[in-house]
Design an enzyme around this catalytic site. Sequence first.
Site, mmCIF file in Angstrom:
data_model
loop_
_atom_site.group_PDB
_atom_site.id
_atom_site.type_symbol
_atom_site.label_atom_id
_atom_site.label_comp_id
_atom_site.label_asym_id
_atom_site.label_seq_id
_atom_site.Cartn_x
_atom_site.Cartn_y
_atom_site.Cartn_z
ATOM 1 C CE1 TYR A 97 25.946 23.805 74.060
ATOM 2 C CE2 TYR A 97 27.121 25.363 72.640
ATOM 3 C CZ TYR A 97 26.492 24.902 73.930
ATOM 4 O OH TYR A 97 26.813 25.981 74.882
ATOM 5 C CE1 TYR A 147 23.701 15.756 75.658
ATOM 6 C CE2 TYR A 147 24.830 17.391 74.438
ATOM 7 C CZ TYR A 147 24.382 16.186 74.872
ATOM 8 O OH TYR A 147 25.067 15.223 74.270
#
Length: 299
Positions: A127, A63
């Site tokens: 992230y 991702y």
Amino acid sequence: MSVRALMFGTTGQLAREVLRQADAHHVKLTALSRAEADLSDPEACARRVAEHRPDLVILAAAYTAVDLAETEGVLARRVNAESPGAIARACASAGAALVHFSTDYVFDGAKTSPYAIDDSTHPLNAYGETKLEGERKVLDACPRAVVIRTSWVVSAHGKNFVKTMLRLAAQGQPLKVVDDQFGRPTSAADLAGFMLAQARRWTEASCGDPAFGLHHFANAGETSWRGFAQGIFDLALGPQAPDVGGQKTADRPSPATRPLRGVLDTRHTEATFGIQIRPWREAVAEIVAELQSQEAQSA
Ligand SMILES: NC(=O)c1ccc[n+]([C@@H]2O[C@H](COP(=O)([O-])OP(=O)(O)OC[C@H]3O[C@@H](n4cnc5c(N)ncnc54)[C@H](OP(=O)(O)O)[C@@H]3O)[C@@H](O)[C@H]2O)c1
């Protein structure tokens, strides 16, 4: 004999370069698309490893939407942390070595010199948090795992900084690019080539070999995003290259906070594998040439 490798990912920058170079490195590669192995389903991904029983697993998908991860934290964590952890457990059971990839965003960018592998981590965004959790899960679960942190990845494919800059230059608009964030641009082709060249070593090495564990790979030379943009224009347009203006990170708000200095120290990796990583300008020149040749062919 070829190394039998199973790769998660087919469409990303890194995965495409691995697909392109595998034969040249005698790696017999099976690559799983998102439809064949969705990283939002950790147990299904682990089953793929058990079914294929490869010598080496390459986890090239992730991702990577840094800003979106701020609001899609659950999905980002499943893809970047839980699935890598499940895949690592499956690798340990199947006796496979595992290569996983992480990011300079595990650091906060406050250090004024390059980050070594054992420097303290402190991600500033969701992230980076999910990638750090993934690193830990992989290294805890699989003693024959390697985690390669990289930064500012570019290639002739997908969405990336080189392609964006060349598109904006073609539109002829004056450009302002952030000049207070520093890092090391990395060619996906160089990263894939390094990884494939070491595939046999990882499959043959025992636990405790320094080839496993954390490593840093980025092309040589640090620069700012502005310096990177100027380098791309100089390579693509020579004397016609426009001058790139500077802009501060604070004047360009984004959902995710970025580290100001994500410069990776690659000396441990270069010494362990006996390699010297080439300068980013040399690697990016090849990407620019490939993009220009693609454009000439489509004209
Ligand atoms: N790009 C960078 O600047 C950068 C910097 C530092 C570290 N890294 C790390 O380097 C590695 C490679 O990055 P990259 O630049 O090649 O990434 P990328 O070009 O953004 O590609 C990401 C890939 O992951 C796939 N993917 C996303 N969610 C998935 C899911 N749920 N299931 C299966 N596949 C999924 C995407 O598939 P779709 O095409 O189907 O969306 C795409 O193929 C990653 O670990 C990344 O975190 C990248």
